[in-house]
Design a protein around this motif. Sequence first.
Motif, short mmCIF file in Angstrom:
data_model
loop_
_atom_site.label_atom_id
_atom_site.label_comp_id
_atom_site.label_asym_id
_atom_site.label_seq_id
_atom_site.Cartn_x
_atom_site.Cartn_y
_atom_site.Cartn_z
N UNK A 63 16.19 5.54 1.79
CA UNK A 63 16.62 5.51 0.20
C UNK A 63 15.80 6.27 -0.78
N UNK A 64 14.35 6.14 -0.52
CA UNK A 64 13.50 6.63 -1.41
C UNK A 64 13.44 8.06 -1.31
N UNK A 65 13.41 8.63 0.23
CA UNK A 65 13.36 9.83 0.48
C UNK A 65 14.49 10.66 -0.40
N UNK A 66 15.80 10.18 -0.13
CA UNK A 66 16.94 10.42 -0.87
C UNK A 66 16.63 10.72 -2.21
N UNK A 67 16.10 9.54 -2.79
CA UNK A 67 15.68 9.63 -4.63
C UNK A 67 14.95 10.82 -4.65
N UNK A 68 13.72 10.77 -3.89
CA UNK A 68 13.00 12.11 -4.40
C UNK A 68 13.59 13.50 -4.28
N UNK A 104 0.92 -1.10 0.02
CA UNK A 104 0.23 0.00 -0.03
C UNK A 104 0.82 1.30 -0.06
N UNK A 105 2.10 1.01 0.12
CA UNK A 105 3.13 2.20 0.07
C UNK A 105 2.53 3.44 0.79
N UNK A 106 1.92 3.21 1.94
CA UNK A 106 1.37 4.55 2.89
C UNK A 106 1.05 5.69 2.26
N UNK A 107 1.71 6.34 1.41
CA UNK A 107 1.40 7.51 0.59
C UNK A 107 0.59 7.09 -0.65
N UNK A 108 1.82 6.32 -1.50
CA UNK A 108 1.43 6.24 -2.82
C UNK A 108 0.21 5.04 -3.03
N UNK A 147 6.64 6.05 -3.74
CA UNK A 147 7.74 5.47 -2.85
C UNK A 147 7.07 5.83 -1.67
N UNK A 148 8.03 5.10 -0.67
CA UNK A 148 7.54 5.46 0.87
C UNK A 148 8.51 6.72 1.22
N UNK A 149 7.85 7.58 1.55
CA UNK A 149 9.00 8.60 1.92
C UNK A 149 9.59 8.45 3.24
N UNK A 150 9.10 7.46 4.15
CA UNK A 150 9.85 7.17 5.59
C UNK A 150 10.85 6.35 5.06
#
Length: 243
Positions: A213-218, A77-81, A207-210
């Motif tokens: 690695x994914x936050x850094x990518x964004x 569910x990727x929390x946000x996405x 992505x999962x902003x938490x």
Amino acid sequence: MNTRGLLDQLLKSGQDLLQSKTGGAAHSDSQGKGGSGGLNDLLGKVGGGNLGGFLSGGSGGALAAGAMGLLLGNKSARKIGGKALTYGGLAALGVLAYKAYGNWQANQPGATSGQPQTVDRVPPAQVEQHSEAILRALVAAAKADGHVDDNERQLIEGEFNRLTGDQQLQHWLHAELNKPLDPADVARSARTPEIAAEMYLASVMMVDEEHFMERAYLDELAKQLKIEPGLKAELEAQVRQAQ
């Protein structure tokens, strides 16, 4: 190459797939990332041909759900996405980008009052350019946490190949799945500021902003797309509000 139809199917199937998974694998995934749920569960359903149970739209919708499920990986569910995808397909993504642009422009001293040319508002001839860029962003975002290994790339590519008979599009997707993740390369598809905003919006959805690695990518993608901090915040807010 027609990415518009494929992208619209992916986004629309994503809403049904993720809604269906919320009470199942999403619940299991919240208790731990091993065993059942998430990618392992999705792969089992792809292999067993049971994805049709997720959708009422026939085999095409089921295939699109399979491809989107594999892209989403083990965060079902990727929390946000996952929740943002319930908002709808390609046109709905354009609406979110348009709203974000409007809110941002309203807070810019001396900003022009022109209407943002988002994907829901451009002539048909320009929609393909937007669609290709957004699909590239989606595929790249799926790789941001490192979950797409060689075996999973083959499975995702197989779903895409079953979904579209367009060989040019199949070759393009193969190249996108197999190239190293590079935000600068992804950002080169943004021919207009609106496309850049849509690409970032689609990436936030995936992505999962938490996840660090994914936050850094964004953050790096936003930098490469040259998105102003205020607009970046508005785009992320639109995703949250769509939950």
